[in-house]
Every structure is written in C-alpha cells, then in structure tokens.
Motif scaffolding. Structure first.
Motif, PDB file in Angstrom:
ATOM      1  N   LYS A 155     -10.863 -15.362   9.558  1.00  0.00           N
ATOM      2  CA  LYS A 155     -11.574 -15.295   8.476  1.00  0.00           C
ATOM      3  C   LYS A 155     -11.315 -13.698   7.569  1.00  0.00           C
ATOM      4  CE  LYS A 155     -13.995 -19.051   8.735  1.00  0.00           C
ATOM      5  NZ  LYS A 155     -13.619 -20.143   7.840  1.00  0.00           N
ATOM      6  N   GLN A 156     -10.387 -13.177   8.276  1.00  0.00           N
ATOM      7  CA  GLN A 156     -10.146 -11.793   7.724  1.00  0.00           C
ATOM      8  C   GLN A 156      -9.086 -11.771   6.462  1.00  0.00           C
ATOM      9  OE1 GLN A 156      -9.324  -9.425  11.115  1.00  0.00           O
ATOM     10  NE2 GLN A 156      -8.152  -7.900  10.016  1.00  0.00           N
ATOM     11  N   TYR A 157      -9.393 -10.730   5.631  1.00  0.00           N
ATOM     12  CA  TYR A 157      -8.413 -10.812   4.592  1.00  0.00           C
ATOM     13  C   TYR A 157      -7.069 -10.671   4.894  1.00  0.00           C
ATOM     14  CZ  TYR A 157     -11.959 -11.213   0.882  1.00  0.00           C
ATOM     15  OH  TYR A 157     -13.004 -11.791   0.356  1.00  0.00           O
ATOM     16  N   ALA A 158      -6.007 -11.341   4.625  1.00  0.00           N
ATOM     17  CA  ALA A 158      -4.757 -11.205   4.876  1.00  0.00           C
ATOM     18  C   ALA A 158      -4.069  -9.731   4.842  1.00  0.00           C
ATOM     19  CB  ALA A 158      -3.719 -12.325   4.333  1.00  0.00           C
ATOM     20  N   GLY A 159      -4.554  -9.122   3.547  1.00  0.00           N
ATOM     21  CA  GLY A 159      -4.209  -7.720   3.433  1.00  0.00           C
ATOM     22  C   GLY A 159      -4.697  -6.751   4.484  1.00  0.00           C
TER      23      GLY A 159
END
Lengths: 288, 242
Positions: free
Chosen positions: B129-133
């Motif tokens: 669920k984490q932003y890939a950036g």
C-alpha cells in the motif's frame, strides 16, 4: 436574500462540475488544458441552439454533452501528439479560436450572444424555481462525482495515472496511451458540455465572453487550489473561488488583491492544494 | 524465439542502430554489452515497439512484430523493464504491479501472480500500500522487474537492472534473474554496462559499439578475447599486449 444565496449555490455547483471535469484531464491524466472554458461554451451554445430549435430539454442536455465530446475529439486527435507545456499552449489556442468563432458566427448571435434560451424542464415539469434547479444540478453533480470516482479506481483510472506519472513507461506496460488520452478528453469535455447546458438554461442568455481565457484560467485555479487529482478538492476549490468574490463584495475596489493574495499564499504554503497530494510542478513545467 | 535482423533505427537524423542482428533462443540468457550511446537501449526499445525501426525485421515466435504497436507486443509475450527503474512513483506498489498486468483480463490469475511476486521479492510484500516513490533504489528495481513479470512474458528485456545500485543489491537482483531463468524457463535479454557481471551471468553475449554489433559469441569465449579484456574488463594493458 435566499434567492441570492441560491444563485451563488447554483453557480458553485456548475463550477464544481467544470473544475472536476478539468481535473479528470489535468489531475488524473496529466493533460494540461488552458482552454477548458471553450468546452463549457460549446455545451452552452449547443444546448441553447437545440432548445431554440424545439428539442426538449432532456434531449438537448444529453446531446450538448455529446456534441462537446465530439469537439473534444477534434481537439484531441491532432493536439495529443504534444504534451505538457506544449499541450497547454495548444489548448490555449483552441480556447481563443473557439471564442472568436462564437463571436463571428450568425447562428450563435455574434458578440450579442444567444437570448431567450428557454428554461429547463424535465418531463413537463419546469425547473424554473431556484431551489428546484439547485437540487437538479446538485444531483447531476452527484452522478458525476460517483461515476468519476468509480472510473478513477478502475483499470481506466490506473491507465490514466500511469500516463500522468510517465507516459513512456505507460507504453512499456502495454497501455495504448493515445487511446486513453483521447478517452480522457472525451469524458472531460462531455461533463464540461453538460455544465454549459445547465448554465445556458439557467441564465437564459449567453455570450462568448463568458467562455474566454479568463474563465479557463479560473477553472484551472479551482483545480490547483482544491488539489490536483482530488475529487472533493475540485468541489472545494470551485466553491472557495466562487464564494470568495461574493464575500468580498464589501471591499469592491480591493477584491482582486485579496483574491490574488490567497492564490499566492496557497501556492507558497501548500503547493499541493487543499486536498491534493501532487504539487503543480508534478504536472506543469516538469522536465521529461 | 526472438530474431532481430539487420535493424536500422533513427532518432531524427541520428543513425542510432546501423543494422543490428541478434537472436535469443527460448530459455536462454543473452547479454548485450556496450558503452554509453552505443545503442543498447535503442535496440531493446525497437524490439518492444517504443522506437520505430526504419528497416530490418524483428520476429518473435516466427511472427513479424517489427511494426506492431507496443501494447500488442506486450500481449505477444515480450516485457520490457526500462532502465533507471522507472516505476510510477505516485502510485502504490500494488497499483504498479496491476499496471504490469494491464494487458491481461484474467483477474483471478492476476491476483495469484501478485502473490507470487511478493514471494519472489519479499521486500514488496509488506509495502503493497506504500507509494512506490518511497521505496529504496534496490526495492524500486525489484518492483520494476516484478511489474514486468506481471504480464506473464516469455521473454524479458532488462535494461541495465543494476545501474546505480550497491554491489550487494545488484547481486541480489541477479540472483533473482538467474532463478527466473533456471526455474521458470524465462528467456532474458539483458543490457548491461558492467561487462564483468554480464559475462558471468549469460550464456551468450553481443558487444555493441556505435550502433553495430562488433563481436558475438559464447560468454566464456568473449571473456578470453583480448579486445574485450582491454575495452570492457579494465585489464592492465601490459597483461593483454605483452
């Protein structure tokens, strides 16, 4: 007094539709448009003309959205070969051309605009009273919010987000980026056209100046202020920028200063807007 | 499986590929070595349809795919992991993986594959669920590879998968690449600047210089070639020539 408040509310709803429709292009797909008011105008004129020709309101409302989408395709097919800042300039040109055409055609009434546009009526029930019309417009906004949020969470929305983040890599994923960009413009211009239709039948009178660059930039400011890519943000941004001049009516002469100061302060302190997650520079003026 | 013959590509007036021919057999790891601007990445982009070929042909499983759109090429079974780990930074890890499976319609199978990717690259599992950036460089590269695998390719094109990564992480990534090849029979075409790693990894290699294939052959033979020792392996001049 209530009539005045309702009037402001109706305008707020219509601009919410415009800012949300622009946000589909700018915030969800990264297609910057500086000519969005042209779609608003095309919808308004299309709907006004159709009703003056005797079509019922229900039909001209839907058709005006479709007609505007067709103009969206006409703009999208040649201009989507460029992106980012270049696209912004192309759309700016489109907006200017649209106003000039509306200003010079006989059928649109030239600079005088269209008068005597009949008010809206649904299945024989006139929507002339302000509370009823407000309810009607709000329910259309609700439909728009619902379909847009469904779309955003779908495969289409994911393709749009990929294109926004990096359209070359989107191609690597097997996304037909041209198709999804055109689809985005079609949907975005459809809703702008619907807003135009609702506006035309509300005021009964339209003229080309309403749909010029000023309005385009205003709608873009609503998107940026509310939050790029955010659905509630679009509505909040539109509401703030419609309400603010009304609240500042007492300071007639200094209105512009407050208005400008708000935007500048916002961009410095909260560049991602009220509800957004992306900064303006994530969409505009990014090096690719 | 993949046969590229006499491929020419231009960027405007620049003649980037001057008649490249290469092939990849099924289940094989092939490496493409060359310096900056040699045309390695262009070759991969021409295979995956991102760059249009001016002349020459690319065939995949005996079908001509030279002038086919990139989405059809992905559907045919070629997946391209671009250089510089270009993940979608503002989308979650999960959305990135789903985008990798964009051309597929079998949603239950896609779900299963998502699970497999998380097994293959455990670092991705608790970050879905984490932003890939917000991932580290190595994690982003693993995500980029996992995303590339989500289309269920039979040929994977890897463009400099270890660029800018710490050696330990680079090793990790190549361990997975070898696993994919050995255990799953995936054919892999790797572009690499680091000739030492590349030649140790692959069975066959091509050396590309200014848009032309200069040398090709078995990696063991290539490693012995004086030309390569001098230009790519950084061997001492005296050792090579005296």
């Amino acid at each position: 007094m209530t009539a005045y408040i309702l009037h402001v509310c109706i305008i707020m709803v219509l601009f919410s539709m415009l800012s949300l429709s622009l946000n589909i292009a700018v915030g969800m797909t990264g297609l910057v448009s500086l000519g969005h008011a042209a779609f608003f105008g095309i919808g308004a004129y299309a709907s006004g003309l159709m009703m003056l020709c005797g079509l019922p309101f229900e039909v001209s409302l839907v058709l005006s959205g479709i007609v505007t989408s067709v103009f969206g395709i006409i703009l999208a097919v040649p201009s989507l070969r460029v992106k980012d800042d270049y696209l912004a300039i192309v759309t700016l040109g489109f907006g200017i051309i649209a106003v000039i055409i509306l200003m010079n055609m006989d059928i649109t009434g030239g600079p005088d605009g269209l008068t005597g546009i009949p008010p809206a009526s649904v299945f024989g029930v006139a929507l002339t009273s302000k509370p009823v019309y407000f309810a009607f417009c709000s329910s259309i906004l609700a439909i728009m919010v619902l379909t847009t949020s469904r779309l955003k969470a779908s495969k289409v929305g994911r393709a749009w987000a990929a294109i926004r983040d990096n359209d070359t890599v989107a191609m690597f994923m097997g996304i037909n980026i041209y198709y999804y960009k055109v689809l985005c413009i079609v949907i975005s211009s459809f809703w702008a056209g619907i807003a135009g239709s609702l506006y035309a039948h509300y005021t009964g009178y339209i003229n080309p100046m309403t749909f010029g660059m000023q309005t385009s930039i205003m709608i873009l400011a609503m998107v940026v202020l509310g939050g790029i890519g955010s659905i509630p943000g679009s509505i909040i941004g539109a509401s703030v920028l419609v309400l603010l001049p009304e609240l500042l009516r007492g300071f007639e002469a200094h209105q512009g200063i407050f208005y400008g100061a708000l935007l500048v302060t916002m961009m410095v302190l909260r560049p991602q807007g009220i509800m957004g997650k992306m900064k303006v520079t994530d969409i505009f003026a990014r090096g690719s | 499986m993949l046969v590229v013959s006499n491929l020419h590509c231009y960027y405007g007036r620049i003649h980037a590929l001057k008649g490249i021919s290469l092939h990849v057999k099924s289940g094989e790891i092939v490496v493409l070595i060359g310096g900056n601007g040699a045309g390695k990445s262009t070759a991969l982009k021409a295979i995956s349809g991102i760059v249009q070929a001016a002349s020459g042909t690319v065939t995949f499983n005996n079908n001509d795919i030279t002038h086919i759109s990139p989405d059809k090429i992905v559907m045919a079974g070629i997946s391209h992991v671009p250089e510089g780990r270009r993940i979608f930074p503002r989308l979650t890890v999960e959305d990135n993986l789903l985008l990798g499976a964009f051309t597929r319609r079998d949603s239950s199978e896609i779900k299963k594959d998502m699970g497999k990717m998380k097994e293959l690259f455990p670092v991705l599992a608790n970050r879905s669920k984490q932003y890939a950036g917000t991932l580290s460089g190595g994690e982003q590269q693993m995500l980029a590879i996992a995303r590339g695998l989500m289309s269920r390719p039979s040929l994977l094109l890897l463009d400099e998968p270890t660029m800018g990564l710490a050696p330990v992480i680079a090793q990790d990534i190549y361990r997975q690449v070898i696993y994919l090849n050995k255990e799953q029979g995936l054919a892999i075409l790797i572009v690499e600047q680091n000739a030492r790693i590349a030649l140790g990894l692959a069975e066959r290699g091509y050396i590309i210089e200014t848009g032309r294939i200069m040398l090709e052959g078995n990696c063991r033979e290539l490693k012995q070639s004086n030309e390569i020792k001098r230009a790519y392996l950084g061997k001492d001049y005296r050792e090579v020539w005296e």
